[in-house]
Design a protein around this motif. Structure first.
Motif, PDB file in Angstrom:
ATOM      1  N   ILE A  99       5.362  -1.374  -4.499  1.00  0.00           N
ATOM      2  CA  ILE A  99       5.150   0.382  -4.924  1.00  0.00           C
ATOM      3  C   ILE A  99       6.276   0.762  -5.611  1.00  0.00           C
ATOM      4  O   ILE A  99       6.460   1.498  -4.344  1.00  0.00           O
ATOM      5  CB  ILE A  99       3.509   1.031  -5.060  1.00  0.00           C
ATOM      6  N   ARG A 100       6.587   0.963  -6.875  1.00  0.00           N
ATOM      7  CA  ARG A 100       7.235   1.400  -7.331  1.00  0.00           C
ATOM      8  C   ARG A 100       7.085   2.945  -7.312  1.00  0.00           C
ATOM      9  O   ARG A 100       7.468   4.109  -7.621  1.00  0.00           O
ATOM     10  CB  ARG A 100       8.122   1.229  -8.045  1.00  0.00           C
ATOM     11  N   LEU A 101       5.580   3.347  -8.167  1.00  0.00           N
ATOM     12  CA  LEU A 101       5.133   4.754  -8.545  1.00  0.00           C
ATOM     13  C   LEU A 101       4.675   5.446  -7.693  1.00  0.00           C
ATOM     14  O   LEU A 101       4.653   5.047  -6.803  1.00  0.00           O
ATOM     15  CB  LEU A 101       3.610   4.279  -9.653  1.00  0.00           C
ATOM     16  N   VAL A 135       0.567  -0.899  -0.080  1.00  0.00           N
ATOM     17  CA  VAL A 135       0.300   0.095   0.357  1.00  0.00           C
ATOM     18  C   VAL A 135       0.891   1.161   0.027  1.00  0.00           C
ATOM     19  O   VAL A 135       1.577   1.344   0.454  1.00  0.00           O
ATOM     20  CB  VAL A 135      -1.012   0.401   1.292  1.00  0.00           C
ATOM     21  N   GLN A 136       0.219   2.073  -0.503  1.00  0.00           N
ATOM     22  CA  GLN A 136       1.043   3.679  -0.430  1.00  0.00           C
ATOM     23  C   GLN A 136      -0.130   4.739  -0.665  1.00  0.00           C
ATOM     24  O   GLN A 136      -1.318   4.563  -0.798  1.00  0.00           O
ATOM     25  CB  GLN A 136       1.626   3.498  -1.673  1.00  0.00           C
TER      26      GLN A 136
END
Lengths: 182, 384
Positions: free
Chosen positions: A58-60, A32-33
């Motif tokens: 999540i790298r974005l 999660v982000q």
């Protein structure tokens, strides 16, 4: 990846909502982000916040332009800001209002749900009657309509993030999950 | 314990686990929640430290200098104008050889007024003699706080760890918070080798004549160079206990790459996606992350870039009248190499401008198409 965008006004709790929802998904084993797009931080000013969920790390790390779902904490934003911008087909728009979904004819190409989160928040003494804090109620409603995160996980997220009246906030979320209209 | 937390709180947890003893602080957006959380830790007894409220950032750093000189493990955090106001004291901390650690949340300088992400604040402090680390994730932020004390206390120079405004400072994600006992094993209680002590009086900060002054400066440079060896060991020791390490730089998909994108901070994270996509299309492109900026990691940078045909440096700052600051550093590192790439300087993401996969792809394509790098930096995005 699932991307959710929140539109609210300063004081309604949109930023905490984005984090509580992220923690809810985290409890279900997801990556999660959650983050806000801050402008000038003051009560009543439009606030945008985001939650990303994925099965992989999540790298974005930029804003969300094509959300899967949109959660609107203040219905007056629909007239003043392009809140549906980039929303994907079949995405949910969940609106805090006492009106029925059918009243939002200009949004008819999307799936619209409504919940009177203001009344629920007032009922559970969240914020004040003139400035209710609606973030936890709206998350309960989101859990019900989207079917991608359980109410129990949302309650976990709420317990982890709200600073006070945890019981009242949890009850508001449960109540909203029962009163949401589609 | 894995916890979902914002980058600012990852700093606070790193500071708590490092058993910092003195925290002088002054609030500024977007740093404030670092010291807010620390003041809570001090108030509820999770951290046994003196939290000192001061009237400006200049005083915050002056207070750090006093506390560190007295032998206390010392931390503060700031951002933007606050860091600029500290400038004089940053030089003093270095000259006095004090192992202070500071978190700087990268934020633009005004005017026009802007609270968003921009690396000009920390890069403007390049020559103050502080070590600098640029972080990519909240985990790296927490881990770098702990590593910073380990390195600083060995080389007796201060460290600034840097994180992006909002894209890290206010972004919540999962962070593995190390066990306190493991951190104690990695970073034992600080024992200052030299400190203010009324029972053992010494003179600190007095006048040095020219020949001695230069000698003192030379020692700072020697220890900055030694900091590379110390930081490498600190990272290796960290890995042996916590199973995570970061290096000074990270070469991502650089094998056989004709073009390598060089950048730092959260743009690295988004760039990884772009590089993966372009590699899938058969493009020979790679990515070099710069984590340690001071001391500059010459060998790692030269090793990663020497065989590429082109290098595109994405800077989130500009040195007015010259070019992107990272670009200048990369150019100077490569200049004396017998084989070296063409180096292109790109400016984007200033004042929080969102650096999207599209912008990163445009930069890579632009560098591929241009035969010769222009003397001036190439600006991408933004409105005039």
């Amino acid at each position: 990846m699932i991307e959710i965008r929140f539109h609210g006004r300063g004081g309604q709790g949109a930023v905490i909502a984005s984090k509580a929802l992220a923690i809810a998904f985290f409890h279900e084993g997801k990556h999660v982000q959650a983050f806000p797009s801050f402008g000038v931080e003051r009560r009543g000013a439009p606030v945008t916040a985001f939650t990303r969920v994925d099965d992989h790390p999540i790298r974005l790390r930029n804003f969300i332009y094509t959300p899967d779902h949109i959660i609107i904490l203040d219905a007056t934003l629909i007239a003043s800001a392009n809140v549906t911008e980039g929303l994907k087909k079949n995405g949910w728009i969940l609106i805090n209002t006492d009106a029925a979904p059918s009243k939002f004819r200009n949004l008819s190409k999307f799936r619209v749900a409504t919940v009177d989160a203001d009344s629920i928040a007032v009922e559970y003494k969240l914020g004040t009657p003139t400035s209710p804090i609606v973030n936890t109620a709206i998350l309960g409603a989101f859990s019900k309509i989207a079917g991608i995160v359980s109410l129990d996980s949302v309650l976990e997220g709420i317990r982890d993030t709200v600073p006070s009246n945890k019981a009242g906030n949890a009850s508001a979320a449960k109540e909203a999950s029962l009163r949401v209209l589609t | 314990m894995i916890k979902v937390m914002i980058g600012n709180h990852a700093v606070s947890y790193g500071v708590m686990l490092s058993r910092v003893q003195v925290i002088p602080a002054y609030p500024i957006t977007p740093q404030t929640s670092i010291v807010e959380e620390l003041s809570e830790f001090c108030a509820d007894g999770h951290l046994n430290a003196r939290f000192i409220k001061v009237e400006s950032e200049h005083s915050a750093m002056a207070c750090c200098i006093g506390a560190s000189a007295a032998g206390a493990r010392t931390f503060t955090a700031t951002s933007s104008q606050g860091l600029a106001l500290m400038h004089e004291m940053l030089h003093w901390a270095t000259g006095a050889r004090l192992p202070i650690v500071m978190a700087n949340v990268n934020r633009a300088l005004g005017p026009p007024w802007n609270i968003w992400n921009d690396q000009t604040d920390s890069l403007s402090q390049r020559d103050t003699g502080w070590l600098q680390f640029y972080c990519e994730s909240n985990q790296e932020v927490l881990d770098t706080v702990i590593q910073s004390f380990k390195i600083s206390e060995e080389v007796l120079l201060p460290t600034m760890l840097v994180l992006d405004a909002f894209f890290l400072s206010h972004t919540a994600e999962a962070v593995d918070v190390p066990d306190a006992q493991d951190v104690d094993r990695y970073l034992p209680r600080y024992q200052a080798r030299y400190r203010l002590d009324v029972d053992n009086p010494h003179s600190f900060g007095n006048l040095a004549t020219p020949e001695y002054y230069q000698g003192f400066r030379n020692k700072i440079q020697d220890d900055m160079i030694r900091a590379r060896t110390v930081a490498k060991k600190a990272d290796e020791d960290f890995e042996s206990i916590f199973h995570r390490s970061y290096g000074f730089t990270e070469a991502y998909q650089c094998e056989g790459a004709d073009l390598i994108l060089v950048t730092s901070g959260t743009v690295v994270s988004t760039s990884r996606i772009v590089i993966d996509e372009l590699r899938k299309e058969g493009r020979k492109v790679g990515l070099l992350k710069i984590r340690m900026f001071r001391p500059f990691p010459f060998d790692d940078v030269i090793g990663a870039l020497k065989d590429a045909k082109k290098v595109a440096v994405l800077d989130r700052a500009i040195s007015f009248g010259h070019s992107g600051i990272f670009a200048q550093e990369i150019m100077s590192a490569m200049y004396n190499q017998p084989s070296k790439p063409l180096i292109y300087s790109y400016i984007t993401g200033l004042g929080g401008l969102d650096v999207t996969p599209r912008i990163i792809t445009d930069i890579i394509n632009d560098a591929c198409e241009r035969d010769i790098p222009p003397q001036e930096s190439i600006w991408i995005g933004g409105k005039s």
